[in-house]
Design a protein around this motif. Sequence first.
Motif, short mmCIF file in Angstrom:
data_model
loop_
_atom_site.label_atom_id
_atom_site.label_comp_id
_atom_site.label_asym_id
_atom_site.label_seq_id
_atom_site.Cartn_x
_atom_site.Cartn_y
_atom_site.Cartn_z
N SER A 195 16.93 53.48 34.48
CA SER A 195 15.81 54.02 33.73
C SER A 195 15.56 52.88 32.74
CB SER A 195 16.06 55.27 33.06
OG SER A 195 16.00 56.16 34.15
N PRO A 196 14.49 52.50 32.37
CA PRO A 196 14.16 51.59 31.38
C PRO A 196 14.60 51.97 29.96
CG PRO A 196 12.06 52.53 32.05
CD PRO A 196 13.12 52.96 32.93
N PHE A 209 11.19 49.78 25.75
CA PHE A 209 10.32 49.34 26.74
C PHE A 209 9.72 50.78 27.25
CE2 PHE A 209 9.16 48.95 31.06
CZ PHE A 209 8.58 47.73 31.15
N THR A 210 10.32 51.82 27.05
CA THR A 210 9.56 53.15 27.38
C THR A 210 8.37 53.48 26.29
OG1 THR A 210 11.36 54.01 28.55
CG2 THR A 210 9.71 55.53 27.68
N GLY A 232 7.48 54.31 31.22
CA GLY A 232 8.19 53.33 31.15
C GLY A 232 8.67 52.89 32.58
N GLU A 233 9.10 54.21 33.46
CA GLU A 233 9.54 53.73 34.81
C GLU A 233 8.39 53.07 35.62
OE1 GLU A 233 12.39 57.71 34.79
OE2 GLU A 233 10.39 58.05 35.78
N SER A 285 8.06 49.53 34.97
CA SER A 285 9.19 48.76 35.30
C SER A 285 9.13 48.24 36.81
CB SER A 285 10.69 49.53 35.00
OG SER A 285 10.74 50.57 36.05
#
Length: 377
Positions: free
Chosen positions: A4-5, A9-10, A285-286, A289
């Motif tokens: 997971s990020p 970043f999320t 976030g996911e 990524s």
Amino acid sequence: MLESPGIGFTILAFLLVLGPLVFVHEYGHYIVGRWCGVKAETFSIGFGRRILGWTDKRGTEWKIGWLPLGGYVQFAGDRDAVSQPDAEWQSLPDAERSHTFPAQPVWKRALIVAAGPVTNFLFAILILAGFAAFVGTPTTPPVASMVMPGSAAAASGMQPGDRIVAIDGRTIKVFDDILMSVIHRPGEAMDVRIQRNGSEQTVRLTPRLVKEKDRFGNPIERGVIGIAATAPIYERAPLAEAPAIAIRQTTQIVRQTVEVLGQLLGGDRSIKDLSGPIKIAKTSGEAASLGVGVLIYFVALVSINLGFINLLPLPMLDGGHLLFYGYEAIRRRPAPAVAQEWAFRFGFVAIVTLMLVVTFNDLGSIGVWDGIARLIG
């Protein structure tokens, strides 16, 4: 499995998703309000104290609030951010009063309010049309190249080579239409119209529940009927056909959302499936990524859901306002002030309760409650 990020970043991805969508929604209200001759006093992205802003030549304050979980346009004559009329708007000079929101005929007020959700739908359609024209749209035929042994499809008598024509009367054009029709309906019997050797017949089957984890380890549940297609086919659509494809995809997503809402209201789906800002942030976030394209597609999905939710007939939402305007248009007079006041109180309580529920669910989805349980244990 992908990691997971990180939190930073999320948060950035969440702001990149929510910020433009809130702006698009509120700009829909704003631009139609301007077209109707209504003065906008405030255009805010986020709530609370202003951290950045300016006032334009028309006297509209544009600002960014410290709490980035929504936004609003406050028109002249509004008492607050949810367009409750200011008690003093009628005492304004004629020239000023004519540019207030409450002074407008009901059709203009309805048009201004509906413009927000409609703009969200149009924004999503624009994104999906762009994918169809420049990236590609799924065109895999809805043919069962393989029927899994022991599956719902096998139990119904389906065979390899069968072409699915319709599910519960809903036309199936590509293989992805099958997924959209069954993924959220495990345990629900459905009629599947198939074409075999030039003739058609109907089989009845019940999608089975499959529990698995996505590439980030998040648990997911979905309904499957147990068929597979050939290798996925994606083709670029002619630019002239792309909007129609995007409208059809948007309609499918809205229809699926309506069906899921019906399941929730009917008790066939748990309120644990509801999610809110924290889960959206995590998914943002996911998605980010996995690449810019995936993030933009996710923006389109959230935009559709934002438009749909805002059209629900709950006071404080755009749909609640439209409900009152519908009453006013039919009865030729506004709903009693007391009734509106109590309706908005109910709406406030309902929305706060919903936010508490989805926040509880969101915290569970990121492991907060499990962590507390381990600490206590």
